[in-house]
Design an enzyme around this catalytic site. Structure first.
Site, PDB file in Angstrom:
ATOM      1  CD  GLU A 154      -3.072   0.867   2.240  1.00  0.00           C
ATOM      2  OE1 GLU A 154      -3.547   1.902   2.730  1.00  0.00           O
ATOM      3  OE2 GLU A 154      -3.388  -0.284   2.618  1.00  0.00           O
ATOM      4  CG  ASP A 160       5.901 -15.070  13.328  1.00  0.00           C
ATOM      5  OD1 ASP A 160       4.934 -14.638  12.659  1.00  0.00           O
ATOM      6  OD2 ASP A 160       5.863 -16.149  13.949  1.00  0.00           O
ATOM      7  CE  LYS A 198      -5.256  -2.870   7.290  1.00  0.00           C
ATOM      8  NZ  LYS A 198      -5.022  -1.835   6.250  1.00  0.00           N
ATOM      9  CG  HIS A 230      -6.131   4.850  -0.057  1.00  0.00           C
ATOM     10  ND1 HIS A 230      -5.178   4.055   0.530  1.00  0.00           N
ATOM     11  CD2 HIS A 230      -6.853   4.038  -0.871  1.00  0.00           C
ATOM     12  CE1 HIS A 230      -5.323   2.810   0.108  1.00  0.00           C
ATOM     13  NE2 HIS A 230      -6.329   2.785  -0.752  1.00  0.00           N
TER      14      HIS A 230
END
Length: 327
Positions: free
Chosen positions: A24, A217, A201, A314
């Site tokens: 992104e 990880d 998020k 965006h």
């Protein structure tokens, strides 16, 4: 994944070049823009508290929990010495290794109780999951010999609330409408789990790309952060923001377990380049940088959401991607 850069971010008074592997483009753009804003108006500081990650051994159908606890505690010190001299020797030589074993008692759905052994291990600069799992497997026969119970399962825990990383942003001379808007947006995420999920998020939009770039990880870190966000009966935002008299303050606190040695981090060519760009050697430094960038990305999102909305910036970048895809 494309590799982007946050070329100059001052954390704890030190300038870092931060590699980020992410699809992104708006994440990279927003971070660079917001980093300049913070540099002009304030500062980013970080810290880490605690040193141990957790391994778990489950013992099922326990009738006499008091006796079992006594049996385990009477052997605990000898087990710690044994594991530090064998499986965890490489960690112990560097000042880490197994530090403590505790017993937790839980109810089972069926008859009896469940006992869980928690191994507290300082993995120094390794993420440590594989070593913890090996130590647990080596401990199984010793536990059986001492208690008569065979372990049902052994595995590292990704909810490492014994080692937490914090980051703080403080900014001055912030416009009242802007500062109040950011604080109100953050309060929405603190009060409402539906919003908190997307809010968190957004924090991980800053953290995950660093973990991917350095061969860490990222799924384990995500799991730990989400679990920590839900520890007190309701899932909440992992960051908090306040505004008063021109001063905007943000804070992040969560488990953020990473490694700078072992695994893909020191094997994959891009991960090695990423670590060279960061110019750090310790897992603590990497954890603190991740926390700082996660909080910075959160600020970028809240600033956009509380002003022009998330779509405008965006979509400007997304349109470039569509043009490239169409030729």
């Amino acid at each position: 994944m494309p590799l982007g850069l946050l070329p100059s971010l001052k954390v704890d008074g030190v300038d870092y070049t931060i590699p980020m592997a992410v699809e992104e483009t708006s994440i990279i753009a927003a971070l660079n823009k917001t980093a300049k804003w913070v540099h002009k108006k304030g500062s980013i500081t970080t810290s880490r508290h605690g040193q141990c990650i957790l391994g778990q051994m489950q013992l099922s159908n326990i009738k006499d929990t008091e006796l079992l606890t006594q049996q385990i505690l009477s052997h605990r010190e000898s087990w710690i010495i044994y594991l530090n001299e064998t499986i965890l020797l490489s960690l112990a030589k560097r000042g880490g290794g197994l530090k403590h074993i505790e017993v937790r008692l839980l109810e089972q759905r069926k008859e009896g109780n469940m006992a869980v052994l928690h191994l507290h291990c300082d993995t120094v600069d390794a993420m440590g999951a594989n070593l913890i799992n090996q130590a647990l497997e080596a401990l199984k026969p010793l536990v059986k010999a001492a208690t008569g119970f065979c372990a049902s399962m052994c595995i590292v825990s990704n909810l490492t609330d014994t080692m937490l990383t914090e980051a703080s942003i403080i900014m001055h001379d912030i416009d009242e409408d802007q500062g109040t808007g950011i604080a109100n947006a953050a309060d929405f995420a603190w009060q409402d789990p539906y919003r908190a999920c997307t809010h968190n998020k957004g924090v991980l939009n800053g953290i995950d790309p660093i973990l991917i770039a350095t061969g860490n990880d990222w799924r384990a870190v995500e799991a730990g952060i989400h679990a920590y966000a839900h520890q007190k009966s309701q899932y909440r935002a992992i960051t908090q923001w306040t505004y008063s008299n021109g001063t905007l303050k943000g804070h992040f606190k969560a488990p953020l377990i990473v490694g700078t040695v072992g695994g893909v981090t020191t094997l994959h060519p891009i991960a090695k380049i990423a670590m060279k760009m960061l110019n750090i050697s310790s897992a603590e430094n990497l954890s603190r940088i991740c926390a700082a960038v996660g909080l910075l990305q959160n600020l970028a999102a809240l600033r956009a959401l509380s002003t022009n909305g998330i779509v405008e910036g965006h979509m400007k970048l997304h349109i470039d991607n569509l043009v490239l895809a169409s030729g």
